[in-house]
Design an enzyme around this catalytic site. Sequence first.
Site, PDB file in Angstrom:
ATOM      1  CB  CYS A 142      -0.995  -0.027   1.159  1.00 35.75           C
ATOM      2  SG  CYS A 142      -2.364   1.134   0.937  1.00 35.75           S
ATOM      3  CE  LYS A 163     -10.148   4.521   2.968  1.00 37.52           C
ATOM      4  NZ  LYS A 163     -10.460   4.376   4.410  1.00 37.52           N
ATOM      5  CB  SER A 192      -8.173   0.561   2.720  1.00 39.53           C
ATOM      6  OG  SER A 192      -8.550   1.538   3.661  1.00 39.53           O
ATOM      7  CG  HIS A 235      -4.064  -3.252   2.737  1.00 40.79           C
ATOM      8  ND1 HIS A 235      -2.921  -3.186   3.513  1.00 40.79           N
ATOM      9  CD2 HIS A 235      -4.407  -1.969   2.465  1.00 40.79           C
ATOM     10  CE1 HIS A 235      -2.595  -1.919   3.718  1.00 40.79           C
ATOM     11  NE2 HIS A 235      -3.474  -1.165   3.092  1.00 40.79           N
ATOM     12  CD  GLU A 237      -1.820  -6.541   4.229  1.00 38.55           C
ATOM     13  OE1 GLU A 237      -1.899  -5.383   4.697  1.00 38.55           O
ATOM     14  OE2 GLU A 237      -1.769  -6.773   3.004  1.00 38.55           O
ATOM     15  NE  ARG A 249      -9.879   3.928  11.242  1.00 41.46           N
ATOM     16  CZ  ARG A 249      -9.011   3.450  10.357  1.00 41.46           C
ATOM     17  NH1 ARG A 249      -8.066   2.618  10.737  1.00 41.46           N
ATOM     18  NH2 ARG A 249      -9.112   3.789   9.080  1.00 41.46           N
TER      19      ARG A 249
END
Length: 303
Positions: A142, A163, A192, A235, A237, A249
């Site tokens: 990232c 985003k 992200s 990502h 992972e 969040r």
Amino acid sequence: MPIKIPIHLPAKDILEKENIFVMDDQRAITQDIRPLNILILNLMPEKQKTETQLLRFLGNTPLQVHISFLRMSSHESKHTSKYHLDTFYKKFEEVKSKKFDGMIITGSPVEHLPFEEVDYWKELQDIMNWSKENVTSTLHICWGAQAALYHHYGIDKHHLPQKCFGVYEHKLLHPHERLVRGFDDYFFAPHSRYTDVSISEIEAHPDLQLLAKSDDAGVFLLASKDGKHIMATGHLEYSAETLAEEYLRDHQRGVDTAIPENYFPDNDPKKQPKYRWKSHCSLLFSNWLNYYVYQETPYQWGE
């Protein structure tokens, strides 16, 4: 083969419950094999969560892997205890005299800043320069991938109108390359991020090869032609719940982030998201460790 980690690392219990093969130092010394020494520069705020995510896949290969964690001296972590950092992490001064077979540089939530305004940018540049002679291959994730493209190849990031947040389909461009052996022609991966890099700049660079891209998320996976640098802008992972946790969040902080695309069934945040990128993450890590680290690194550095 297992990953070799400190005996009291909190991630150890989580991984063992998931049937991931982990080994502490005391058991590892009884095996007559040289493990691959992997250095993880963890720039993510929730370091223990990132440790578990990465170790989950590093431990799912036929190779014994010894893990060392690295943190920045020029940045104070606000989300991880000093005890955890002092117990399990090294600073660059403590490792720069050593050689590592592989390194992972994680993402970091600083993409809104120009690289030069990140408080640890100079230290990160020193680490990336050091890696050229002291690490066989580095996997950048990232923002870590964007930092590598900027530092090593002069390709800057640019801000997106909104985003890039969700799980997107990607097309494999070079299926015979070692890094993507076993990949499906089309596969999914989470993203992200608020910034992106230019496909045209990457394709025009003589030292880089674009391996996978998405119509919706753009560049995903690329590598330097010498295998020293592997870059993934998303990502793989991430666990199944990570994007949901990020979404929650952001809303708790008053950030009006859109629902992650192609993630929640029926776009309903109350429903369990589907985990449909796990196998390709396993392939990425095992291919990188085997073909770009194990097959290329000397048995004894200096040979």
